[in-house]
Design a protein around this motif. Structure first.
Motif, PDB file in Angstrom:
ATOM      1  N   THR A 257       0.811  -1.221   0.000  1.00 28.90           N
ATOM      2  CA  THR A 257       0.000   0.000   0.000  1.00 28.90           C
ATOM      3  C   THR A 257       0.843   1.269   0.000  1.00 28.90           C
ATOM      4  O   THR A 257       0.293   2.369   0.075  1.00 28.90           O
ATOM      5  CB  THR A 257      -0.915   0.017   1.240  1.00 28.90           C
TER       6      THR A 257
ATOM      7  N   SER B  83       2.397   4.561  -0.806  1.00 26.53           N
ATOM      8  CA  SER B  83       1.921   5.536  -1.785  1.00 26.53           C
ATOM      9  C   SER B  83       2.830   6.759  -1.821  1.00 26.53           C
ATOM     10  O   SER B  83       3.707   6.946  -0.972  1.00 26.53           O
ATOM     11  CB  SER B  83       0.498   5.980  -1.437  1.00 26.53           C
TER      12      SER B  83
ATOM     13  N   ASP C  17       2.595   8.640   1.314  1.00 27.72           N
ATOM     14  CA  ASP C  17       3.495   8.131   2.355  1.00 27.72           C
ATOM     15  C   ASP C  17       4.897   8.717   2.171  1.00 27.72           C
ATOM     16  O   ASP C  17       5.566   9.077   3.143  1.00 27.72           O
ATOM     17  CB  ASP C  17       3.566   6.606   2.320  1.00 27.72           C
TER      18      ASP C  17
ATOM     19  N   ALA D 268       1.300   3.128  -7.913  1.00 31.44           N
ATOM     20  CA  ALA D 268       0.665   4.000  -6.923  1.00 31.44           C
ATOM     21  C   ALA D 268       0.674   5.455  -7.361  1.00 31.44           C
ATOM     22  O   ALA D 268      -0.063   6.279  -6.821  1.00 31.44           O
ATOM     23  CB  ALA D 268       1.386   3.862  -5.580  1.00 31.44           C
TER      24      ALA D 268
END
Length: 332
Positions: A106, A108, A111, A246
């Motif tokens: 996950t 991204s 992040d 992403a």
């Protein structure tokens, strides 16, 4: 010398707002360039952030040329410049440090934006410098724009060569077939030696266009020695692929963020870029009166192809930053 020798290399936690913040780390380096004339009146910090699939040392030639140019200008004789560069958590030395836990499906661009803010906060750059300026290429630059959107005045200015920004969100299946995204999984990531790697790259499209110092840094510092006696890319190709996948939301988010800018931002487009469309340059510029842009020769990899061409752009952005609000912020 292709690589700059840092005065400090350290590791810090990734952003506490992100997954695996309790176990993953970021490798950060600091390069100090003392003011030639004492006493020091101004302290300016630059943060350099690399593109997807690369690492901090790829930007060393640009950093070297930038400080050499600043040091030729008398108005900066009493200015201390400190350059900071860091590896994204799944790239470069950070990826090696996080080897056992590097994979986060996950992860991204948001992040990565939070990790960029983490560098500023953990090293107390806002407290210790009059100005904090970001220089980010591609994925790194888009993350800086997102960071500034989420937390305004994190930076005092941004200089962004070839950010990946777009108001279009392509269908998932179409994104999967995009050449850079699809190609990331197919790329070779292991060689018998660095010499073997250099021979494999020699004369091939993309690699032949890189500045010799950038290519040298990629081979010397973008790879590690395996227990089997081979060399392998520090950034696993799956991680590069996932960062591309992403990026569609981060790219659109960065485009939408431009309208909220409250600091000077300078975007550099490359005429032969296939990753971003130079034809959209005017539309991007129109998003904010705080935004300026320029068109230079080169491809999406212009910081790695011709770092010298970007130095005047960084200087221009710096001058804009220092001209605002009566000059420099006081610091203790």
């Amino acid at each position: 010398m292709a690589r700059l020798v840092p005065t400090l290399t350290t590791d810090i936690p990734v952003s506490p707002a992100t997954p695996r913040s309790d176990i993953q780390r970021l490798v950060v380096e600091k390069h100090e360039f003392a003011a030639p004339t004492q006493p020091v009146k101004n302290r300016i910090a630059f943060i350099f952030s690399h593109a997807n699939g690369f690492h901090k040392e790829m930007l060393h030639p640009l950093m070297k040329l930038t400080i050499e140019s600043f040091r030729k200008q008398s108005q900066y004789n009493q200015t201390q410049f400190d350059f900071y560069a860091f590896d994204a958590r799944n790239h470069g030395d950070s990826a090696r440090l996080n080897e056992a836990t590097v994979h986060i499906p996950t992860f991204s661009w948001y992040d990565h934006a939070m990790d960029t803010i983490q560098v500023i906060e953990e090293l107390e750059l806002k407290e210790n410098y009059n100005k904090v300026i970001g220089v980010g290429h591609s994925f790194g630059g888009s993350a800086m724009i997102l960071a500034e959107f989420m937390f305004p005045k994190t930076f005092d200015g941004l200089c962004i060569p070839e950010p990946v920004i777009s108001k279009v969100i392509a269908p998932y299946l179409l994104r999967e077939q995009s050449p850079p995204i699809k190609g990331a999984l197919k790329r070779r990531d292991e060689w018998k030696s660095r010499e073997d790697c250099f021979k494999a790259f020699d004369g091939r499209p993309f690699w032949r266009d890189l500045h010799p110092d950038v290519l040298q840094n990629y081979i010397n510092y973008g790879m590690y020695d395996t227990p089997e006696g081979t060399v392998k890319l520090k950034c696993p190709k799956l991680e590069e692929h996932l960062v591309y996948m992403a990026g569609i939301y981060g790219s659109a988010g960065a485009f939408g963020s431009l309208r909220s800018l409250s600091i000077p931002v300078h975007i550099i487009h490359a005429k032969d870029s296939t990753f971003t469309d130079p034809d959209t340059a005017e539309e991007i510029k129109a998003q904010s009166p705080m935004l300026t842009n320029a068109m230079v020769e080169g491809s999406h990899m212009v910081p790695g192809e011709n770092p010298a061409i970007l130095v005047p752009e960084i200087e221009m952005l710096t001058a804009r930053v220092l001209a605002r609000e009566g000059g420099l912020r006081a610091h203790l």
